[in-house]
Design an enzyme around this catalytic site. Structure first.
Site, PDB file in Angstrom:
ATOM      1  N   GLU A 291       0.850  -1.185   0.000  1.00 21.16           N
ATOM      2  CA  GLU A 291       0.000   0.000   0.000  1.00 21.16           C
ATOM      3  C   GLU A 291       0.885   1.233   0.000  1.00 21.16           C
ATOM      4  O   GLU A 291       1.834   1.325   0.775  1.00 21.16           O
ATOM      5  CB  GLU A 291      -0.909   0.037   1.233  1.00 21.16           C
ATOM      6  CG  GLU A 291      -1.885  -1.119   1.342  1.00 21.16           C
ATOM      7  CD  GLU A 291      -2.710  -1.065   2.631  1.00 21.16           C
ATOM      8  OE1 GLU A 291      -2.767   0.024   3.257  1.00 21.16           O
ATOM      9  OE2 GLU A 291      -3.276  -2.102   3.013  1.00 21.16           O
TER      10      GLU A 291
ATOM     11  N   GLU B 142     -14.006   4.892   0.241  1.00 21.84           N
ATOM     12  CA  GLU B 142     -14.852   3.936   0.969  1.00 21.84           C
ATOM     13  C   GLU B 142     -15.508   4.643   2.156  1.00 21.84           C
ATOM     14  O   GLU B 142     -14.861   4.946   3.155  1.00 21.84           O
ATOM     15  CB  GLU B 142     -14.003   2.763   1.463  1.00 21.84           C
ATOM     16  CG  GLU B 142     -13.348   1.969   0.342  1.00 21.84           C
ATOM     17  CD  GLU B 142     -12.406   0.906   0.862  1.00 21.84           C
ATOM     18  OE1 GLU B 142     -12.891  -0.098   1.400  1.00 21.84           O
ATOM     19  OE2 GLU B 142     -11.187   1.101   0.745  1.00 21.84           O
TER      20      GLU B 142
ATOM     21  N   LYS C  20     -15.419   2.903   5.876  1.00 18.67           N
ATOM     22  CA  LYS C  20     -14.185   2.584   6.596  1.00 18.67           C
ATOM     23  C   LYS C  20     -14.195   3.221   7.979  1.00 18.67           C
ATOM     24  O   LYS C  20     -14.757   4.302   8.183  1.00 18.67           O
ATOM     25  CB  LYS C  20     -12.960   3.085   5.820  1.00 18.67           C
ATOM     26  CG  LYS C  20     -12.560   2.225   4.647  1.00 18.67           C
ATOM     27  CD  LYS C  20     -11.154   2.557   4.171  1.00 18.67           C
ATOM     28  CE  LYS C  20     -10.120   2.033   5.158  1.00 18.67           C
ATOM     29  NZ  LYS C  20      -8.739   2.307   4.693  1.00 18.67           N
TER      30      LYS C  20
ATOM     31  N   GLU D 282      -9.360   8.532   6.403  1.00 13.14           N
ATOM     32  CA  GLU D 282      -9.385   7.120   6.042  1.00 13.14           C
ATOM     33  C   GLU D 282     -10.383   6.794   4.922  1.00 13.14           C
ATOM     34  O   GLU D 282     -10.209   5.829   4.199  1.00 13.14           O
ATOM     35  CB  GLU D 282      -9.703   6.251   7.260  1.00 13.14           C
ATOM     36  CG  GLU D 282      -8.501   5.897   8.105  1.00 13.14           C
ATOM     37  CD  GLU D 282      -7.476   5.053   7.361  1.00 13.14           C
ATOM     38  OE1 GLU D 282      -7.869   4.149   6.607  1.00 13.14           O
ATOM     39  OE2 GLU D 282      -6.279   5.307   7.518  1.00 13.14           O
TER      40      GLU D 282
END
Length: 499
Positions: free
Chosen positions: A271, A322, A325, A333
């Site tokens: 990542e 997202e 999350k 995030e």
């Protein structure tokens, strides 16, 4: 004539070789992976996302779970897959035997037979984070062994490698110089056991590297050191000068591997990326600067100072925002995607590393997802005559933001410039869209109303959600549309009681 023909054939052969080599180099420069997360209230259909990956030249994808609909959508796509196992499954898998055999049979063997190009199984996700307080220290490696044994039984161990994505906090340098890198003292023995396993099975060490977190955690962190255009505060390590934190972090791991006798183990960056909202340092300009800088930095295959000429294998984090999350680490995030929730690009990004164009075969920006269907162009806002001093307003906003995503509201965020009424309307609309524009979700005890006029202002975007119902169960969402609707109805009932 024959000699001329022979010369012509020889020249043609040389040209073909050069063209093939050039094609290989171009393809390599485009061969960057991406993380595909699925914690969204309204996910795009898996088939739409696979096409999005293909349209933009991604040929590697990293998954955090083994969702059947997603793996099925990847069938025959030509995209290499790293499939993940969540941390909460490690205990069962560590016991070995049937649990691991069943997981491999269901999530690897069958899909490989059907044409899914699975290359890695990622056992757990950053299980040794200090914030986990040692929860997974005793189960991660046994689970890795169990999955490897199950793959061996299935005849897949040579093709599918077992690894574990680890946060960069598992290695460190006491002096700050990469050459002094070693594994964290409290898990040193465990790390050597895992690295020995990786070495013996030909598996890579997967590390997640986040320069943004360094900046977020330390207000004194030099901003320019996070990027790739040089730094006013470089790290001098012997004869090497590090001008960006990525190279320094990567080589700290390389040094740790060498120090412990495992300099042969390959490194994959599981990542790496930069968020676009939810914090003052999380914005579109910084995200594009970092991601384009990173892709361009690795595109030439020059490697890093401790591994010169060794191409960096990496997966950008992440593909799509997202909204489900956890925001425990920070509001940013939910905003790591290079694409918005609906598959539209956030900013120009060249995956070929040339600062313009894309990896999908030509100039221009990233290509948007095709065929996305939306709900009606309708928004929920605070009524013009509503009194901001009414206690119900504050209660309603708290409720809405507890069930929908309001992380774009805050200091120096994308909606940081809207006024108080705009903040309330943003919260109301987030909830309304999350609830599929159900009329009951735009009431808030008479404080709200719907409008067909887009209330977006400046950088603050009031969204219209994806029509998940139109896509049916192909969305890949756990529980399907029925489960999501049931949850929405339950939330509406709860709201009527609380407000």
């Amino acid at each position: 004539m024959a000699a001329a023909a022979g010369a012509g054939r020889a020249l043609a052969a040389v040209v073909l070789v050069l063209v093939a080599a050039a094609g290989s180099l171009v393809r390599w420069s485009e061969a960057i992976g991406v993380n595909w997360g699925t914690q969204l209230s309204h996910p795009l259909p898996a088939s739409t996302v696979v096409r999005l990956l293909q349209d933009n030249g991604f040929d590697k994808v990293k998954l955090f779970d083994a969702e059947d609909s997603i793996l099925s959508a990847l069938r025959g796509s030509g995209i290499q897959v790293m499939v993940g196992i969540p941390n909460d499954m490690l205990v069962d898998l560590a016991a070995g035997g049937k649990a691991a055999d069943d997981w491999v049979a269901k999530n690897v063997s069958g899909h490989v037979r059907d044409g899914v190009d699975i290359r890695y199984v990622a056992v757990g996700n950053e299980p040794f984070l200090e914030t986990f307080n040692g929860t997974y220290l005793n189960t991660t490696f046994p689970a890795m062994q169990s999955i490897h044994a199950a793959l061996s039984k299935a005849g897949l161990a040579d093709k599918v490698k077992v690894t574990v994505p680890l946060n960069a906090d598992v290695y460190q340098s006491p002096t700050g110089k990469p050459s002094d890198g070693d594994f964290r003292a409290d898990i040193h023995g465990l790390m050597l056991t895992i690295v020995q396993f990786l070495s013996s099975t030909g598996s890579p060490f997967v590390a997640n590297v986040y320069p943004f977190i360094s900046l977020y955690s330390d207000p004194n962190f030099p901003l320019d050191y996070a990027f790739f255009q040089g730094s006013s505060a470089p790290v001098v390590d012997g004869g090497v000068t590090y001008t960006n934190t990525f190279d320094a972090n990567h080589d700290t791991l390389v040094a740790a591997l060498r120090r412990n006798g495992f300099g042969n183990v390959s490194v994959v960056v599981g990542e790496v990326g930069w968020p676009t909202d939810g914090d003052a340092s999380a914005n579109l300009d910084y995200a594009r600067r970092f991601n384009q800088g990173f892709v361009s930095h690795i595109a030439g295959g020059q490697g890093t100072p401790l591994r010169p000429g060794v191409p960096v294998d990496a997966y950008l984090f992440s593909l799509i925002d997202e909204d489900r999350k956890s925001i425990q680490p920070g509001n940013f995030e939910r905003h790591w995607g290079i694409f918005n929730y609906d598959g539209t690009p956030k900013y120009p990004l060249s995956l070929a590393g040339n600062g313009g164009g894309n990896g999908g075969g030509g100039g221009g920006s990233l290509k948007a997802a095709r065929g996305v269907r939306y709900l009606e162009k309708r928004w929920c806002v605070l009524k013009p005559g509503a009194d901001l001093g009414d206690q119900k307003v504050g209660d309603s906003v708290s409720y809405a933001c507890g069930l929908a995503d309001c992380t774009a509201l805050g200091y120096k965020t994308s909606c940081g410039g809207v006024d108080a009424r705009g903040n309330v309307s943003y919260a109301f609309n987030s909830y309304y869209q999350t609830m599929d524009q159900d009329d009951r979700a735009c009431d808030f005890r008479g404080l709200a109303t719907t409008t067909s006029v887009d209330p977006s202002a400046g950088t603050c975007r009031f969204i219209v959600e994806i029509d998940v119902g139109a896509a049916g169960t192909a969305s890949g969402a756990r529980g399907g549309v029925a489960g999501r609707v049931a949850s929405a109805l339950a939330a509406l009932v709860l709201m009527s009681v609380l407000l």
